[in-house]
Design an enzyme around this catalytic site. Sequence first.
Site, PDB file in Angstrom:
ATOM      1  N   LYS A  94     -34.230   7.745 -53.295  1.00  0.00           N
ATOM      2  CA  LYS A  94     -35.562   7.888 -53.897  1.00  0.00           C
ATOM      3  C   LYS A  94     -35.762   6.669 -54.801  1.00  0.00           C
ATOM      4  O   LYS A  94     -35.255   6.608 -55.918  1.00  0.00           O
ATOM      5  CB  LYS A  94     -35.623   9.181 -54.716  1.00  0.00           C
ATOM      6  CG  LYS A  94     -36.993   9.794 -54.814  1.00  0.00           C
ATOM      7  CD  LYS A  94     -37.926   9.319 -55.826  1.00  0.00           C
ATOM      8  CE  LYS A  94     -37.602   9.079 -57.225  1.00  0.00           C
ATOM      9  NZ  LYS A  94     -38.562   8.096 -57.798  1.00  0.00           N
ATOM     10  N   GLU A 122     -25.897   5.780 -64.392  1.00  0.00           N
ATOM     11  CA  GLU A 122     -25.953   4.400 -64.890  1.00  0.00           C
ATOM     12  C   GLU A 122     -27.208   4.322 -65.749  1.00  0.00           C
ATOM     13  O   GLU A 122     -28.326   4.257 -65.226  1.00  0.00           O
ATOM     14  CB  GLU A 122     -26.042   3.410 -63.718  1.00  0.00           C
ATOM     15  CG  GLU A 122     -24.821   3.388 -62.819  1.00  0.00           C
ATOM     16  CD  GLU A 122     -23.646   2.643 -63.440  1.00  0.00           C
ATOM     17  OE1 GLU A 122     -23.743   2.231 -64.616  1.00  0.00           O
ATOM     18  OE2 GLU A 122     -22.618   2.490 -62.762  1.00  0.00           O
ATOM     19  N   CYS A 153     -30.881  -3.805 -67.570  1.00  0.00           N
ATOM     20  CA  CYS A 153     -30.094  -2.872 -68.394  1.00  0.00           C
ATOM     21  C   CYS A 153     -29.100  -3.657 -69.240  1.00  0.00           C
ATOM     22  O   CYS A 153     -28.710  -3.215 -70.316  1.00  0.00           O
ATOM     23  CB  CYS A 153     -29.377  -1.868 -67.509  1.00  0.00           C
ATOM     24  SG  CYS A 153     -28.353  -2.633 -66.239  1.00  0.00           S
ATOM     25  N   GLU A 183     -33.570   1.138 -77.042  1.00  0.00           N
ATOM     26  CA  GLU A 183     -33.714   0.156 -75.964  1.00  0.00           C
ATOM     27  C   GLU A 183     -35.171  -0.313 -75.913  1.00  0.00           C
ATOM     28  O   GLU A 183     -36.089   0.496 -75.804  1.00  0.00           O
ATOM     29  CB  GLU A 183     -33.326   0.794 -74.622  1.00  0.00           C
ATOM     30  CG  GLU A 183     -33.301  -0.216 -73.501  1.00  0.00           C
ATOM     31  CD  GLU A 183     -32.869   0.383 -72.153  1.00  0.00           C
ATOM     32  OE1 GLU A 183     -33.235   1.538 -71.870  1.00  0.00           O
ATOM     33  OE2 GLU A 183     -32.173  -0.317 -71.401  1.00  0.00           O
TER      34      GLU A 183
HETATM   35  P1  NAD Z   1     -36.613   6.032 -65.417  1.00  0.00           P
HETATM   36  O1  NAD Z   1     -35.553   6.872 -66.003  1.00  0.00           O
HETATM   37  O2  NAD Z   1     -38.001   6.214 -65.912  1.00  0.00           O
HETATM   38  O3  NAD Z   1     -36.698   6.253 -63.825  1.00  0.00           O
HETATM   39  C1  NAD Z   1     -35.608   6.032 -63.001  1.00  0.00           C
HETATM   40  C2  NAD Z   1     -35.753   6.854 -61.736  1.00  0.00           C
HETATM   41  O4  NAD Z   1     -35.660   8.238 -62.064  1.00  0.00           O
HETATM   42  C3  NAD Z   1     -37.076   6.672 -61.010  1.00  0.00           C
HETATM   43  O5  NAD Z   1     -36.835   6.633 -59.629  1.00  0.00           O
HETATM   44  C4  NAD Z   1     -37.837   7.943 -61.384  1.00  0.00           C
HETATM   45  O6  NAD Z   1     -38.803   8.323 -60.447  1.00  0.00           O
HETATM   46  C5  NAD Z   1     -36.728   8.949 -61.446  1.00  0.00           C
HETATM   47  N1  NAD Z   1     -37.012  10.134 -62.262  1.00  0.00           N
HETATM   48  C6  NAD Z   1     -37.823  10.234 -63.340  1.00  0.00           C
HETATM   49  N2  NAD Z   1     -37.790  11.505 -63.823  1.00  0.00           N
HETATM   50  C7  NAD Z   1     -36.939  12.206 -63.036  1.00  0.00           C
HETATM   51  C8  NAD Z   1     -36.472  13.556 -63.033  1.00  0.00           C
HETATM   52  N3  NAD Z   1     -36.878  14.446 -63.947  1.00  0.00           N
HETATM   53  N4  NAD Z   1     -35.591  13.919 -62.089  1.00  0.00           N
HETATM   54  C9  NAD Z   1     -35.133  13.024 -61.173  1.00  0.00           C
HETATM   55  N5  NAD Z   1     -35.552  11.744 -61.118  1.00  0.00           N
HETATM   56  C10 NAD Z   1     -36.438  11.326 -62.048  1.00  0.00           C
HETATM   57  O7  NAD Z   1     -36.133   4.530 -65.562  1.00  0.00           O
HETATM   58  P2  NAD Z   1     -36.909   3.165 -65.232  1.00  0.00           P
HETATM   59  O8  NAD Z   1     -37.967   2.949 -66.244  1.00  0.00           O
HETATM   60  O9  NAD Z   1     -37.278   3.117 -63.800  1.00  0.00           O
HETATM   61  O10 NAD Z   1     -35.729   2.131 -65.439  1.00  0.00           O
HETATM   62  C11 NAD Z   1     -35.426   1.595 -66.662  1.00  0.00           C
HETATM   63  C12 NAD Z   1     -34.199   2.246 -67.275  1.00  0.00           C
HETATM   64  O11 NAD Z   1     -33.113   2.183 -66.362  1.00  0.00           O
HETATM   65  C13 NAD Z   1     -33.724   1.488 -68.504  1.00  0.00           C
HETATM   66  O12 NAD Z   1     -33.298   2.412 -69.463  1.00  0.00           O
HETATM   67  C14 NAD Z   1     -32.578   0.663 -67.990  1.00  0.00           C
HETATM   68  O13 NAD Z   1     -31.649   0.268 -68.979  1.00  0.00           O
HETATM   69  C15 NAD Z   1     -31.976   1.617 -67.009  1.00  0.00           C
HETATM   70  N6  NAD Z   1     -31.159   0.905 -66.037  1.00  0.00           N
HETATM   71  C16 NAD Z   1     -29.804   1.087 -66.090  1.00  0.00           C
HETATM   72  C17 NAD Z   1     -29.006   0.381 -65.218  1.00  0.00           C
HETATM   73  C18 NAD Z   1     -27.520   0.546 -65.244  1.00  0.00           C
HETATM   74  O14 NAD Z   1     -26.891   0.131 -64.276  1.00  0.00           O
HETATM   75  N7  NAD Z   1     -26.923   1.097 -66.284  1.00  0.00           N
HETATM   76  C19 NAD Z   1     -29.569  -0.486 -64.288  1.00  0.00           C
HETATM   77  C20 NAD Z   1     -30.946  -0.626 -64.270  1.00  0.00           C
HETATM   78  C21 NAD Z   1     -31.732   0.083 -65.148  1.00  0.00           C
END
Ligand code: NAD
Length: 519
Positions: A168, A241, A275, A371
Amino acid sequence: MASTVSVVQRVQSVNPATGEVLAEFDPARPAEVQATVARAREASRAWQQLDVGERARYVLRIKEALYRRRHEVAALITREAGKPRVEAVVGEVMVALDTLEYFAHHGAEFLAPQPVPHHNLAVRFKRGRLMYEPHGVIGIISPSNYPLNIPFGEMAPALVAGNTVVLKPSEFTPQIGLEIRDLCEAAGLPSGVVNVLVGDGSTGGALVDSAIDKLIFTGSVPTGKRIQTLAAERLLPTVLELGGKDPMIVCADADLETASSGAVWGAFTNAGQACLSVERLYVARSVADHFTELCVDKTRRLRLGTGDDPSTDVGPLIRPRQVAIVEDHVTDALAKGAQVLTGGRRPDLPGFFYEPTILGVNHSMKVMRQETFGPVLPILAVESEEEAVAFANDSEFGLSASVWTRDSSRGDRLARQLHAGAVMVNDCISYFGVCEAPHGGIKASGIGRSRSRLGLHEMVRVKYVDVDLVPQLPKLWWFKYGAKAKNMMDGFLEFLFAPTVTRRMLGSLKMIVSIGRKL
Ligand code: NAD
């Protein structure tokens, strides 16, 4: 009685550099999610039967398909995620190609059964081994900031290990998600092995709630916590992650030219939406003024613009809500006495831009604690190494960190003291492109590891198999119990663990006599 009409929001592909809507999709609903997982389950039976070499060949064919379409894919990433083209090529396509190749080449080695030699005399006639078996169906939920390399970094080990996948992608990058599906189709993967569900958080929630066997989630801490709560209901194993607030420590002996270029790239690459971005910087007071001047000068020379313009260094943020978070952090910092050294505002451009910003700060500000995930580099001068480490570790996050010094023993010492899943000395972020390097955080930054051998091992269940080579040999610990058996085991224990040789000898005598009586 009035009927309730539920309005499902469509998923929009938007060019963040212009705000233009490129395409719209209906999000996958729970019934479609369940059906897709059932298809993936069905496909997993034949996929697991292939040997690892055959699965690796399919993964290499995905790599070849991506290589053939590299220009189109990079252009799509620029269009839908806003990245400058160089970042789309290097940070996405190159890393994805390398990761696919790495797991295809090393899968067989990493998945080979591992012998487990036994050291205890009592079980010397047995042979143990670890077997690695696929979970079945792996769910992958990915974020918007690296929409190609993160999914492939998780799909490649999942597939090589014998799992099928339901991905997804982020609702902000649906077209890149569909491109991943098309690349897998072009590679000739059997139907149902890789499945892509376009959707938002509700689709992601339905996937967590589905019959998947393991979930690999990459995203923010709040979403990670919601997912872990849901997963706990049915003990679904997860890798999380999550976000970071990565500190960079610049020591007085650092090469300031290099460190300032590293800081500016580390803070502003992908408009700060990594991230592993440098989210806060601690610099030794004795070099702070000069170092900060270098950073400000280099930042003022960055060119903000659309990613398809080859001269652009910094592109837009993914959505207005991300710009709003950046503005909130800068406003909070200013209210608490921060100085804007450069940037600090939205530029006069149509898309979701924010100027690369450097702030002089204190440790209490949101921009040092939460963040930001945007183009802001807060700099704080510190009196000592100890103070730098104390500030760096005073955080709910623990993803990665960097230390800049010419003294390798200082670098090593600080690396050991920092609370993080990874520490780079004299570089930042780029370890993510090293396939051999495990990625993952501690504290709120996550659970588990991705990439590397450890990431592959997240995709398998470990089964221990133990074979008795001489089953006729009596097992002294079997029935029948009694005083003789007790004496014998007492003797055996003394023979194995008593502190002196004499007592061990006596223990062995006691054991031998009792064995004779027991048999
Ligand atoms: P987000 O948490 O808003 O969304 C991530 C994913 O989760 C999306 O596909 C979203 O549709 C899905 N999602 C949202 N709510 C959900 C729920 N209730 N149940 C299941 N899935 C759900 O994050 P974002 O804004 O897309 O990404 C940015 C964040 O990701 C930042 O905090 C960044 O640091 C982190 N990130 C971490 C890593 C890592 O490897 N540690 C890598 C990249 C990004």
